[in-house]
Design a protein around this motif. Structure first.
Motif, short mmCIF file in Angstrom:
data_model
loop_
_atom_site.label_atom_id
_atom_site.label_comp_id
_atom_site.label_asym_id
_atom_site.label_seq_id
_atom_site.Cartn_x
_atom_site.Cartn_y
_atom_site.Cartn_z
N LEU A 130 0.82 -1.21 0.00
CA LEU A 130 0.00 0.00 0.00
C LEU A 130 0.86 1.26 0.00
O LEU A 130 0.55 2.23 -0.71
CB LEU A 130 -0.93 0.00 1.22
N THR A 131 1.92 1.25 0.78
CA THR A 131 2.82 2.40 0.81
C THR A 131 3.46 2.62 -0.55
O THR A 131 3.55 3.75 -1.05
CB THR A 131 3.92 2.20 1.87
N SER A 132 3.90 1.53 -1.19
CA SER A 132 4.52 1.62 -2.50
C SER A 132 3.55 2.15 -3.55
O SER A 132 3.89 3.05 -4.34
CB SER A 132 5.04 0.24 -2.91
N GLU A 133 2.32 1.62 -3.56
CA GLU A 133 1.32 2.06 -4.55
C GLU A 133 0.91 3.50 -4.30
O GLU A 133 0.71 4.28 -5.25
CB GLU A 133 0.10 1.15 -4.50
N HIS A 134 0.80 3.90 -3.03
CA HIS A 134 0.43 5.27 -2.70
C HIS A 134 1.52 6.23 -3.17
O HIS A 134 1.23 7.28 -3.78
CB HIS A 134 0.21 5.40 -1.18
N ASP A 135 2.77 5.89 -2.89
CA ASP A 135 3.88 6.76 -3.30
C ASP A 135 3.95 6.86 -4.82
O ASP A 135 4.24 7.94 -5.37
CB ASP A 135 5.21 6.22 -2.75
N ARG A 136 3.70 5.75 -5.49
CA ARG A 136 3.73 5.76 -6.96
C ARG A 136 2.64 6.65 -7.53
O ARG A 136 2.86 7.40 -8.49
CB ARG A 136 3.59 4.33 -7.50
N ALA A 137 1.45 6.61 -6.93
CA ALA A 137 0.35 7.46 -7.39
C ALA A 137 0.68 8.93 -7.16
O ALA A 137 0.40 9.78 -8.03
CB ALA A 137 -0.94 7.08 -6.65
N ILE A 138 1.27 9.25 -6.02
CA ILE A 138 1.65 10.64 -5.74
C ILE A 138 2.68 11.12 -6.76
O ILE A 138 2.59 12.26 -7.27
CB ILE A 138 2.21 10.77 -4.30
N ASP A 139 3.65 10.27 -7.08
CA ASP A 139 4.68 10.65 -8.06
C ASP A 139 4.04 10.89 -9.43
O ASP A 139 4.44 11.83 -10.14
CB ASP A 139 5.73 9.54 -8.17
N ARG A 140 3.09 10.07 -9.80
CA ARG A 140 2.43 10.25 -11.10
C ARG A 140 1.65 11.55 -11.14
O ARG A 140 1.69 12.28 -12.15
CB ARG A 140 1.50 9.07 -11.38
N LEU A 141 0.97 11.88 -10.05
CA LEU A 141 0.24 13.14 -10.00
C LEU A 141 1.19 14.32 -10.08
O LEU A 141 0.90 15.32 -10.77
CB LEU A 141 -0.59 13.21 -8.72
N ARG A 142 2.32 14.23 -9.41
CA ARG A 142 3.31 15.32 -9.47
C ARG A 142 3.85 15.49 -10.88
O ARG A 142 4.06 16.62 -11.35
CB ARG A 142 4.44 15.04 -8.49
N ASP A 143 4.09 14.37 -11.55
CA ASP A 143 4.58 14.45 -12.93
C ASP A 143 3.58 15.16 -13.82
O ASP A 143 3.94 15.98 -14.67
CB ASP A 143 4.85 13.04 -13.47
N HIS A 144 2.29 14.85 -13.65
CA HIS A 144 1.26 15.51 -14.45
C HIS A 144 1.18 16.99 -14.13
O HIS A 144 0.94 17.81 -15.02
CB HIS A 144 -0.09 14.83 -14.22
N LEU A 145 1.36 17.35 -12.86
CA LEU A 145 1.35 18.76 -12.48
C LEU A 145 2.50 19.51 -13.15
O LEU A 145 2.33 20.63 -13.65
CB LEU A 145 1.45 18.90 -10.96
N VAL A 146 3.68 18.90 -13.16
CA VAL A 146 4.84 19.52 -13.79
C VAL A 146 4.60 19.71 -15.29
O VAL A 146 4.96 20.75 -15.87
CB VAL A 146 6.10 18.67 -13.56
N LYS A 147 3.95 18.73 -15.91
CA LYS A 147 3.68 18.81 -17.35
C LYS A 147 2.49 19.72 -17.67
O LYS A 147 2.24 20.03 -18.83
CB LYS A 147 3.40 17.40 -17.89
N GLY A 148 1.74 20.11 -16.63
CA GLY A 148 0.60 21.00 -16.84
C GLY A 148 -0.63 20.31 -17.38
O GLY A 148 -1.50 20.97 -17.96
N ASP A 149 -0.72 18.99 -17.21
CA ASP A 149 -1.89 18.27 -17.73
C ASP A 149 -2.64 17.53 -16.61
O ASP A 149 -3.20 16.46 -16.83
CB ASP A 149 -1.48 17.28 -18.82
#
Length: 229
Positions: A130-149
């Motif tokens: 759960l910790t691994s999947e949660h961290d991965r989801a947060i990283d994906r959201l951050r990547d999308h924020l950086v890309k502006g999408d």
């Protein structure tokens, strides 16, 4: 998540425990606040799973597949999302509870430790997942924020993927986390009996005042990929 700490093995001597040096020590006890949150999660999880099992989307065809794959996907999504929401208040205590459970294992005789250890290990592995999947989801959201999408559709998709990937670990906790309570009771029978008496009195007061604890109501969510699980 770090490996669970292990303390020096001890042997049972009745009310207390005896260390290898022969000194008597008190049983290790799970904090009441952790047990209360775990108990609440288990009750909510049972309600969530029962609602899913009785959902009309469970109707199957002759091959055992859902008749309406889309409806089943929505029902599974609601189950996964509400199960995660029920687990969230417990998540911050999971590591401490498992560490305490690992120490409690060492207060049991070797002959009875194995069965408990396998159950606690399964919970530990699920918590790490759960910790691994949660961290991965947060990283994906951050990547999308950086890309502006990071629009609504993107966020919904990332969250849906997270709930989908988190489901096996959440199911492990829903089905097996009672082991933490049962192990605590095995190590601390007197404290458990007193807690149960206190809980009975509190439940009676809640019943007389009309207070009823309920699981969070499933709400709308993004559509899930079709499938049967």
């Amino acid at each position: 998540m770090e490996d669970l700490p292990r303390s020096a093995p001890v042997t049972s001597t009745g009310a207390g425990r005896s260390s290898p040096e022969g000194t008597t020590i008190d049983p290790i006890t799970q904090p009441d606040v952790h047990l209360a949150r775990l108990d609440r999660f288990l009750r909510q999880a049972e309600a969530i799973m029962t609602a899913f099992e009785h959902d009309p989307a469970q109707q199957q065809d002759s091959d055992g597949w859902p008749k309406d794959g889309e409806a089943y996907g929505w029902a599974a999504h609601r189950r996964d999302r509400t199960l995660w929401e029920a687990f969230r208040p417990l998540r911050e205590h999971a590591g401490a509870m498992l560490a305490t459970a690992a120490a409690q294992l060492n207060q049991l005789p070797d002959v009875s430790r194995g069965a408990w250890e396998s159950r606690i290990t399964a919970l530990s592995q699920a918590a790490e997942s759960l910790t691994s999947e949660h961290d991965r989801a947060i990283d994906r959201l951050r990547d999308h924020l950086v890309k502006g999408d990071a629009g609504v559709a993107t966020v919904d998709y990332v969250l849906t993927e997270f709930y989908d990937e988190a489901w096996p670990a959440l199911d492990t906790w829903a089905a097996g986390a009672s082991a933490v309570i049962e192990l605590n009771a095995a190590v601390n029978p007197q404290a458990t009996a007193e807690r149960q008496r206190t809980g009975t009195r509190s439940a009676a007061r809640g019943s007389s005042s009309g207070t009823v604890a309920t699981a969070p109501a499933p709400g709308p969510g993004p559509a899930r990929r079709g499938g049967h699980r």
